[in-house]
Write an enzyme that holds these catalytic residues in place. Structure first.
Site, PDB file in Angstrom:
ATOM      1  CB  SER A   1      -0.925   0.010   1.226  1.00 20.35           C
ATOM      2  OG  SER A   1      -1.802  -1.093   1.182  1.00 20.35           O
TER       3      SER A   1
ATOM      4  CE  LYS B   1      -4.542   1.012   3.743  1.00 24.15           C
ATOM      5  NZ  LYS B   1      -4.122   0.642   2.378  1.00 24.15           N
TER       6      LYS B   1
END
Length: 796
Positions: free
Chosen positions: A694, A737
């Protein structure tokens, strides 16, 4: 040929003797060796033997008796007979049924067979006498040997129950060693080979020495045999005595009108087995074990094991169940009352209730709640049980490494118990509870087995209908149980086990959701536990929000509840010391109760910096913000990576560097920078391992910023995997997130275009506070994340 045709036998009576011819009929005998002086009955049945006896009776009634080498031989040949035997005098004969004959024979003397003259219809042999030798005078050693032989023989005969006064007197009266040996051999049965050896030993003293050795061994054997028989008889006598005493005690109690405790217990267990409504095969096994218990002494260890086993069988809820509450509106109300949000879970449960209402025989689903700690996975299980009207059972499998914890122990082990599944059902008392298996991702495996493998049968609706616990040994139906597993992450769960469960992900809460949860659930519970009321402590929403934002940093609400408990303790102490309320806690005086803020939004105080990009990461405990730092140094093009980075993250950095080198001129970077400079990438919190793809976009932006001297915007965070061509691939954990970005005061989030579908899981109020910008190539990211270089020079 023998010089003398006959020899004189030992005296039969005083002054009487018999002359033995040279040729006599012979009869083979088995299982015994005869010695001079014996008077013994012989049972005759074979044709040759009957013919030999008939021949002897027609003459002087003398017969040669020789032992067979093989007692099982029915028709022995001369080669299978010993060559030394005895001459016997037939004293009397008795006719028996089936053409058999009983012959009483007195043994006269030893003879050797010189030749077989005839074999049919009976044996006829030529014999010669045996010259036996006795010492003329007895030495001290010979006398001692004779005494030893007498004493040992008496001991052996006494142990065998054959000694009587006449035999003792006879043993004491014999003075010749050879005759004493023959007398002992006649009454003590030795092996055929040993007895024949004694018969073929003609000298008296050596014969007595041999028999003394044989007697010592026979004495040891007889002593051990007598000891074994004595112990067995004592045990039998004790058991019989106990049995008779117990029967007498039962009879006395019956006469007195008192019931026997054991009988009463057996009858009570039999009644309980009938009332337990067990399946037929289980009831059959229970009655079988009850029959065994009835035959045992009540104080034995095995009886205790059987009692405990029967208690488990009786107390298990074979047919007992609770009726489900199938009112969907009432279930919706209870779920909303206990938990805020969690719409997916509530919807799934209401669907199950709808199916159950239409099909009462539907099998229970296997659910798995996956999410960070503190989001309410375990408490949600209790709420589901309350909504369904079922009992609730919870077992925690964190750290369990023994397969027997799931399947139970064998009853052969000391202290054996059923596994936790059966124990939980007994605790619930019904066969359809809500069964929560907590921390299923924390299972361990070692030499004692793999508990996760044992769960494969438990958590399979097609197999758990006949789940067999090792302790019970009989099947139990688990198909009506609603199993709910919980885990923080799915990676440690074996694929086979994960495939059997329906995974429902629970994300973290937004600050607004935490505010509602604190106001509705946490604060009232803490006020009650600390003996306070709403009149004692008053908190505004702004105060609670400050606690959330500056004193906690978590996906769940556990730390928030601890902070509220701390506020309640402070107020409770002041009230206990005599102060009067109400106590108002405001954002201004909050630090007097909880101290200075623990989590400061430091990003708002930072400036746009060169070489520092903000990334978003997912952890099992919620989302995190990562600050990726890049420094350019003089060198030879080396890439240095620090901060406990995993292999995937290192490969993402290499891919980003390759992309930058390929497009350096377009990015405003010197094309040969890798020949003069080294790049050092560091992610703070260096003690915490980090991995995953990521951060690829974030590392690429940080390296381009450091090489082109363009600052990175402080209020922009990004996530996504990068390819060598600059494409941005989708990643997971978008909601977690996004919550992390909101906690750090970030306003704009750059995410892969293919992750737009994940925004549906984000609450509307969160989407309003954050600007989500979808990107599909790094060229789209750079204008949004980087400032112009001239602005950085002006600031300098």
């Amino acid at each position: 040929m023998m010089e003398e045709a006959s020899f004189v036998s030992p005296e039969l009576r005083e002054g009487e003797s018999i002359e033995v011819p040279e040729v006599l009929p012979l009869m083979a005998i088995r299982d015994i060796v005869l010695f001079p002086g014996m008077v013994i009955p012989l049972f005759v049945g074979r044709e040759k033997s009957l013919a030999a006896v008939s021949e002897a009776l027609s003459g002087e009634k003398l017969l040669v008796l020789v032992s067979q080498k093989d007692p099982m031989e029915e028709d022995p040949t001369p080669e299978k007979l010993y060559r030394v035997g005895v001459v016997g005098l037939i004293i009397r004969t008795f006719n028996l049924p089936e053409n058999r004959l009983k012959v009483l024979v007195q043994v006269l003397a030893r003879v050797e067979i010189r030749d077989f003259l005839q074999t049919d219809p009976f044996f006829k042999v030529r014999i010669e006498p045996v010259r036996e030798k006795e010492p003329e005078t007895l030495s001290v050693a010979a006398e001692a040997l004779m005494r030893s032989a007498r004493e040992t023989a008496e001991k052996v005969l006494a142990l065998r129950g054959l000694l009587n006064p006449d035999l003792s007197a006879l043993l004491a009266s014999v003075e010749e060693p050879g005759k004493l040996a023959d007398l002992i051999a006649a009454h003590v049965r030795f092996r055929i080979s040993e007895a024949q050896d004694l018969l073929e030993t003609y000298d008296g003293l050596p014969r007595l020495e041999k028999i003394n050795r044989y007697l010592q061994r026979e004495f040891e054997i007889a002593s051990l045999q007598a000891k074994i028989q004595t112990e067995a008889q004592e045990e039998m006598a004790r058991s019989q005595r106990e049995y008779f005493l117990r029967e007498q005690l039962r009879a006395i109690k019956r006469e007195l009108g008192e019931t026997d405790e054991l009988e009463a217990e057996i009858e009570e267990l039999r009644e309980k087995i009938k009332k337990a409504r067990m399946p037929k095969e289980v009831e059959k096994e229970a009655l079988k074990q009850l029959s065994r218990l009835e035959m045992m002494h009540p104080d034995t260890a095995e009886a205790t094991v059987i009692r405990t086993y029967l208690d488990w069988l009786i107390e298990l809820p074979w047919k007992k169940s609770t009726r489900d509450r199938l009112d969907l509106k009432e279930a919706q109300r209870i779920l909303d009352e206990d938990h805020y949000d969690l719409d997916k879970v509530k919807e799934r449960l209401l669907e199950y209730l709808a199916v159950k209402k239409l099909n009462p025989q539907a099998k229970g689903p296997i659910l798995c709640f996956v999410g960070p700690p503190g989001v309410g996975k375990t408490s949600l299980g209790r709420s589901i049980a309350r909504a369904l009207g079922r009992k609730f059972v919870r077992v925690s499998l964190g750290g369990v490494r023994d397969e027997a914890e799931i399947r139970g122990h064998r009853r052969t082990y000391v202290g054996a118990l059923p596994g936790r599944i059966i124990q939980g059902l007994k605790q619930a008392g019904v066969n359809n509870p809500v069964f929560m298996i907590d921390e299923v991702d924390k299972l361990c495996s070692d030499f004692q087995g793999d508990p996760s493998a044992a769960l494969l049968e438990v958590l399979d609706p097609e197999q758990n209908k006949e789940f067999v616990d090792h302790y019970l040994g009989v099947p139990f139906d688990l198909s009506r149980v609603l199993f709910i597993a919980t885990a923080n992450m799915t990676d440690p769960i074996p694929p086979a086990l994960l495939d059997r469960m329906e995974v429902i992900y629970l994300s973290g809460y937004t600050p607004e959701e935490k505010l509602v949860i604190a106001r509705r659930y946490l604060l009232p519970r803490q006020l009650k536990e600390h003996g306070l009321s709403e009149d004692h402590l008053r908190l505004s929403d702004r105060t609670i929000f400050k606690v959330i934002s500056e004193y906690t940093s978590e996906a769940g609400v556990r730390e928030l509840e601890r902070k509220l408990a701390a506020l309640c303790r402070k107020v409770a102490r002041r009230i206990a010391e005599g102060e009067k309320g109400p106590f108002r806690i405001t954002p201004a005086n909050l630090d007097k109760y909880l101290g200075p803020p623990e989590y400061v939004e430091d990003l708002r105080q930072e400036e746009d910096e060169i070489g520092v990009a903000t990334g978003l990461a997912w952890t099992p405990y919620g989302g995190e913000v990562l600050y990726i730092e890049v420094t350019v140094m003089e060198g030879k093009g080396h890439l240095i990576l620090t901060g406990q980075l995993g292999e995937v993250m290192k490969e993402s950095a290499q891919a980003a560097l390759s992309y930058i080198r390929a497009r350096a001129r377009e990015l405003g970077i010197p094309p040969k920078f890798y020949e003069k400079y080294d790049l050092h990438i560091h992610i703070p919190s260096g003690a915490i391992p980090k991995d995953g793809p990521s951060a690829g976009v974030t590392m690429a932006v940080a390296m381009i910023s450091a090489l082109s001297k363009r600052p990175v915007r402080k209020d922009v965070a990004m996530t996504g995997e990068i390819t060598l061509r600059g494409k941005i691939l989708p990643v997971g954990g978008i909601k977690e997130k996004s919550l992390a970005a909101l906690r750090k005061g970030i306003k704009k989030v750059l995410l892969p275009e293919k992750n737009l579908k994940d925004l549906e899981d984000i609450p509307p109020e969160l989407r309003r506070k954050l600007e989500f910008v979808p990107v599909k190539h790094l060229d789209e990211v750079l204008p949004l994340a980087l400032l112009r270089a001239r602005r950085a020079r002006r600031r300098a």
